[in-house]
Design a protein around this motif. Structure first.
Motif, PDB file in Angstrom:
ATOM      1  N   LEU A 295      55.261  22.646 -30.676  1.00  0.00           N
ATOM      2  CA  LEU A 295      55.277  21.584 -31.332  1.00  0.00           C
ATOM      3  C   LEU A 295      53.953  21.202 -31.780  1.00  0.00           C
ATOM      4  CD1 LEU A 295      57.369  19.200 -29.052  1.00  0.00           C
ATOM      5  CD2 LEU A 295      57.849  20.243 -31.353  1.00  0.00           C
ATOM      6  N   SER A 296      52.723  22.035 -30.933  1.00  0.00           N
ATOM      7  CA  SER A 296      51.298  21.634 -31.567  1.00  0.00           C
ATOM      8  C   SER A 296      51.168  22.233 -32.869  1.00  0.00           C
ATOM      9  CB  SER A 296      50.313  21.966 -30.454  1.00  0.00           C
ATOM     10  OG  SER A 296      50.607  23.107 -30.100  1.00  0.00           O
ATOM     11  N   ARG A 297      51.968  23.745 -32.922  1.00  0.00           N
ATOM     12  CA  ARG A 297      51.720  24.289 -33.806  1.00  0.00           C
ATOM     13  C   ARG A 297      52.622  24.099 -35.165  1.00  0.00           C
ATOM     14  NH1 ARG A 297      51.415  30.786 -31.878  1.00  0.00           N
ATOM     15  NH2 ARG A 297      50.021  30.539 -30.480  1.00  0.00           N
ATOM     16  N   LEU A 298      53.533  23.269 -34.835  1.00  0.00           N
ATOM     17  CA  LEU A 298      54.648  22.661 -35.848  1.00  0.00           C
ATOM     18  C   LEU A 298      53.890  21.485 -36.673  1.00  0.00           C
ATOM     19  CD1 LEU A 298      58.153  23.458 -34.352  1.00  0.00           C
ATOM     20  CD2 LEU A 298      57.158  24.569 -36.721  1.00  0.00           C
ATOM     21  N   ALA A 299      52.871  20.801 -35.955  1.00  0.00           N
ATOM     22  CA  ALA A 299      52.450  19.430 -36.025  1.00  0.00           C
ATOM     23  C   ALA A 299      52.238  19.436 -37.794  1.00  0.00           C
ATOM     24  CB  ALA A 299      51.468  18.885 -35.259  1.00  0.00           C
ATOM     25  N   ASP A 303      57.177  22.437 -44.771  1.00  0.00           N
ATOM     26  CA  ASP A 303      57.849  23.668 -45.439  1.00  0.00           C
ATOM     27  C   ASP A 303      58.723  24.597 -44.607  1.00  0.00           C
ATOM     28  OD1 ASP A 303      57.907  25.449 -47.840  1.00  0.00           O
ATOM     29  OD2 ASP A 303      57.069  26.850 -46.370  1.00  0.00           O
ATOM     30  N   PRO A 304      59.909  24.623 -45.071  1.00  0.00           N
ATOM     31  CA  PRO A 304      60.848  25.248 -44.375  1.00  0.00           C
ATOM     32  C   PRO A 304      60.460  26.827 -43.802  1.00  0.00           C
ATOM     33  CG  PRO A 304      61.920  24.785 -46.297  1.00  0.00           C
ATOM     34  CD  PRO A 304      60.628  24.226 -46.212  1.00  0.00           C
ATOM     35  N   GLU A 305      59.806  27.510 -44.947  1.00  0.00           N
ATOM     36  CA  GLU A 305      59.644  29.024 -44.503  1.00  0.00           C
ATOM     37  C   GLU A 305      58.397  29.007 -43.566  1.00  0.00           C
ATOM     38  OE1 GLU A 305      60.877  32.396 -45.774  1.00  0.00           O
ATOM     39  OE2 GLU A 305      62.429  30.839 -45.176  1.00  0.00           O
ATOM     40  N   GLN A 306      57.636  28.215 -43.744  1.00  0.00           N
ATOM     41  CA  GLN A 306      56.241  28.002 -42.773  1.00  0.00           C
ATOM     42  C   GLN A 306      56.865  27.459 -41.467  1.00  0.00           C
ATOM     43  OE1 GLN A 306      53.186  25.323 -44.548  1.00  0.00           O
ATOM     44  NE2 GLN A 306      51.863  26.139 -42.921  1.00  0.00           N
ATOM     45  N   LYS A 307      57.799  26.739 -41.222  1.00  0.00           N
ATOM     46  CA  LYS A 307      58.332  26.470 -39.996  1.00  0.00           C
ATOM     47  C   LYS A 307      58.791  27.785 -39.134  1.00  0.00           C
ATOM     48  CE  LYS A 307      59.743  21.675 -40.593  1.00  0.00           C
ATOM     49  NZ  LYS A 307      61.008  20.792 -40.862  1.00  0.00           N
ATOM     50  N   ARG A 308      59.733  28.201 -39.884  1.00  0.00           N
ATOM     51  CA  ARG A 308      60.219  29.525 -39.635  1.00  0.00           C
ATOM     52  C   ARG A 308      59.181  30.531 -39.054  1.00  0.00           C
ATOM     53  NH1 ARG A 308      65.514  30.805 -40.713  1.00  0.00           N
ATOM     54  NH2 ARG A 308      66.691  28.961 -41.707  1.00  0.00           N
ATOM     55  N   ASN A 313      56.606  33.599 -34.933  1.00  0.00           N
ATOM     56  CA  ASN A 313      55.255  34.145 -34.483  1.00  0.00           C
ATOM     57  C   ASN A 313      55.191  33.799 -32.914  1.00  0.00           C
ATOM     58  OD1 ASN A 313      55.105  35.591 -36.623  1.00  0.00           O
ATOM     59  ND2 ASN A 313      53.388  34.197 -37.464  1.00  0.00           N
ATOM     60  N   THR A 314      55.407  32.606 -32.775  1.00  0.00           N
ATOM     61  CA  THR A 314      55.013  32.014 -31.404  1.00  0.00           C
ATOM     62  C   THR A 314      56.147  32.443 -30.367  1.00  0.00           C
ATOM     63  OG1 THR A 314      54.454  29.918 -32.705  1.00  0.00           O
ATOM     64  CG2 THR A 314      54.617  29.691 -30.125  1.00  0.00           C
ATOM     65  N   PHE A 315      57.204  32.700 -30.723  1.00  0.00           N
ATOM     66  CA  PHE A 315      58.391  33.305 -29.874  1.00  0.00           C
ATOM     67  C   PHE A 315      57.444  34.562 -29.391  1.00  0.00           C
ATOM     68  CE2 PHE A 315      62.436  31.339 -31.158  1.00  0.00           C
ATOM     69  CZ  PHE A 315      62.786  31.057 -29.882  1.00  0.00           C
ATOM     70  N   ILE A 316      56.932  35.271 -30.295  1.00  0.00           N
ATOM     71  CA  ILE A 316      56.495  36.872 -29.922  1.00  0.00           C
ATOM     72  C   ILE A 316      55.319  36.499 -28.755  1.00  0.00           C
ATOM     73  CG2 ILE A 316      55.373  38.922 -30.747  1.00  0.00           C
ATOM     74  CD1 ILE A 316      57.354  38.688 -33.084  1.00  0.00           C
TER      75      ILE A 316
END
Ligand SMILES: Nc1ncnc2c1ncn2[C@@H]1O[C@H](COP(=O)(O)OP(=O)(O)OP(=O)(O)O)[C@@H](O)[C@H]1O
Ligand SMILES: O=c1[nH]c(=O)c2[nH+]cn([C@@H]3O[C@H](COP(=O)(O)O)[C@@H](O)[C@H]3O)c2[nH]1
Ligand SMILES: NC(=O)CC[C@H](N)C(=O)O
Ligand SMILES: [Mg+2]
Length: 536
Positions: A295-299, A303-308, A313-316
């Motif tokens: 959530l902090s990285r998504l704050a 943009d949809p592609e940026q969210k994806r 990346n964070t998953f990895i």
């Protein structure tokens, strides 16, 4: 290492770029015959197995185009039966020096094929159409057709406009048909494909998930050896759960499942998946709460592609940290009793593989899927992908055989980027909470109405607009929820689902009453294309 095509009779389907190539593969498998799709440009010398038969698919090209794709001519001397479908027929004709030309009327839609009972040589009825009657309704989609039949071939079917709608070689088991038996609009298509794969190619009909399980478990054991350990990301979705259960059956506690709570899961999802895997399925699962990090990285990101990309990346990152932790813990164990983690489990399915081997190259990027293309180049872990040859319905059948509870097997897909791609606008804990509640009510009512299994996927979307409403005589100015439900066979195309109105009424009333911050609900009536299933 024995691959599936070494263990089952296999039909090779050469893909010339038709939109229906994967359907040919599916039809064979529905007849319990294993089939693999490969690009038409594959060289026979590189082929690692001997197919029992070959099917040539349709194509957007014309055989006489300069850049038209052609199959390795070696297929005609391999000594196995060949069936050409549409372009595949034209390709056989091209190879044997017949003529293909543009037809006066392109045929698109239903047609009637008259089947020739006897060929000019006086041979008995041709094996391909045996038992299928004298005429057959079929579906056509072509602008070219045979204008001259190649030498050594004879006609076995014609339509009012196509004199060579079906042909067969005079002495070899080579057949070509102008129509598409793989689409459901050709009612006898399945039987016809059955004639080819079962009677002409004489494939054993033993491709069943019962057969697959045992062989795959042996294969996994062989790959992992006595000590090898595997980690895998598990979401609670069908694919990763089935893959995890299979790994558990094969190597028990040497498999470590990790579920990441990314802060954009559905209501109570992490807890439910945890219970289900650990308690119900006996799979060793760790839930990692990384919601703060995600959530902090998504704050502030809209943009949809940026969210994806951020989520992918964070998953990895989270995954690598967890793998290191497991490694560290195991190093402390006596004599490294459990061995190193060498493998990473992925729930890759056959449609993903097909997409990446298409001879035209992958199609345009509409959306970046969170788990594709995100793997690191210098990754030390080796991939293990037990579902890589399976279609979703095969995975579901496998799940049932592995005693995975029916509600889980029938679960709608849920995307890895989760609610972040269903919140249009910035993702905050407050927005997530609103959407979780609305989604929960929506799915609960769908289940109550017994409609869950009729719908392929249902979702609520939180819109970034406010609308005026009135509640308890007071003016409200609040957000809007959109509801979407689709039916789809493979999610490449989808239709919106027509709910009975009273169900929508109940859902709408519950959402506006129970979810604070929402005063309006709309229903999405867009099909895919032109829309997509998810809004982002
Ligand atoms: N929250 C999560 N934690 C760990 N891994 C995840 C999570 N979400 C997705 N993944 C990984 O991403 C992969 C792809 O997700 P995807 O949604 O396509 O498959 P699935 O969740 O297994 O099944 P389904 O398509 O039915 O939802 C999963 O198989 C899983 O490995
Ligand atoms: O695991 C996933 N990671 C993703 O990034 C992703 N994006 C879309 N989807 C799912 O794919 C199917 C088709 O969705 P679209 O029509 O929106 O492309 C639908 O089932 C979507 O839910 C995803 N699944
Ligand atoms: N569906 C097909 O395979 C079409 C083949 C070729 N492009 C034609 O128009 O006839
Ligand atoms: Mg999922």
């Amino acid at each position: 290492m024995a691959e599936i095509h070494d263990q089952f009779d296999t039909i090779l389907i050469l893909d010339f770029g038709s939109q229906y190539s994967h359907l040919i593969t599916r039809r064979c498998r529905e007849l319990n015959v294993y089939a693999e799709l490969m690009p038409c440009t594959s060289k026979l010398a590189d082929l690692k197995f001997k197919p029992k038969g070959i099917i040539l698919s349709g194509s957007p090209y014309s055989v006489y185009d300069d850049d038209a794709p052609h199959a390795d001519p070696g297929i005609y001397t391999l000594g196995v039966p060949i069936l050409g479908i549409c372009y595949g027929l034209q390709e056989i004709c091209w190879n044997y020096k017949g003529h293909v030309a543009k037809c006066d009327h392109r045929e698109y839609g239903l047609a009637e094929v008259q089947i020739s009972r006897f060929n000019e040589l006086g041979n008995s009825v041709d094996a391909l159409f045996e038992g299928l009657g004298d005429q057959m309704q079929v579906w056509m989609s072509h602008g070219d057709q045979l204008s001259l039949i190649p030498p050594d071939f004879h006609v076995i079917g014609r339509t009012s406009t196509a004199p060579y709608a079906a042909i067969a070689h005079n002495s070899k088991p080579f057949y070509g048909i102008q129509f598409h038996p793989e689409v459901t609009h050709s009612p006898q298509g399945r039987q016809l494909i059955g004639r080819f794969v079962l009677n002409i190619c004489q494939c054993q009909a033993n491709w069943t998930m019962e057969e697959f399980i045992g062989k795959e478990i042996d294969r996994i054991r062989e790959i992992c050896g006595e000590k090898g350990r595997v980690i895998g990301a598990v979401s609670g979705g069908v694919d990763s759960t089935v893959a995890a259960k299979l790994m558990h059956e094969a190597i028990g506690d040497r498999f470590h499942a990790i579920m990441v709570d990314n802060g954009v899961l559905r209501l109570n999802e992490a807890q439910q998946v945890n219970d289900m895997l650990n308690k119900d399925l006996g799979v060793n699962l760790t839930v990692v709460d990384a919601s703060e990090l995600f959530l902090s990285r998504l704050a502030g990101v809209e943009d949809p592609e940026q969210k994806r990309k951020i989520i992918g990346n964070t998953f990895i990152n989270v995954f690598e940290t967890e793998a290191a932790k497991i490694e560290e813990a195991s190093e402390k164990e006596e004599n490294g009793a459990k061995g190193k983690i060498e493998w990473l489990l992925q729930g890759t399915l056959y449609p993903d593989v097909i997409e990446s081997i298409s001879f035209k190259g992958p199609s345009a990027t509409i959306k970046t899927h969170h788990n594709v293309g995100g793997l690191l180049k210098d990754m030390k872990l080796k991939l293990i992908e037990p579902l890589r040859e399976l279609f979703k319905d095969e995975v579901r059948a496998l799940g049932r055989l592995l005693s995975i509870p029916a509600p889980l097997v029938q679960r709608h897909p849920f995307p890895g980027p989760g609610l972040a791609i269903r919140i249009l606008g910035p993702v905050t804990r407050e927005q997530v909470k609103i959407l979780q509640q609305a989604d929960h009510i929506y799915i609960e009512e769908i289940r109550k109405a017994n409609l869950y299994n009729q719908i392929s996927q249902a979702m609520a979307i939180l819109l970034p607009v406010k609308a005026v409403g009135v509640m308890g005589d007071k003016r409200t100015y609040e957000q809007v929820i959109a509801l979407r439900a689709v039916t789809s066979e493979d999610f490449m195309t989808a239709d919106w689902y027509a709910f009975p109105p009273e169900i929508l009424r109940r859902i709408s009333s519950r959402i506006t009453n129970e979810v604070s911050g929402i005063n309006r609900v709309t229903y999405d009536i867009s099909s895919k294309p032109p829309a997509t299933v998810e809004w982002l």
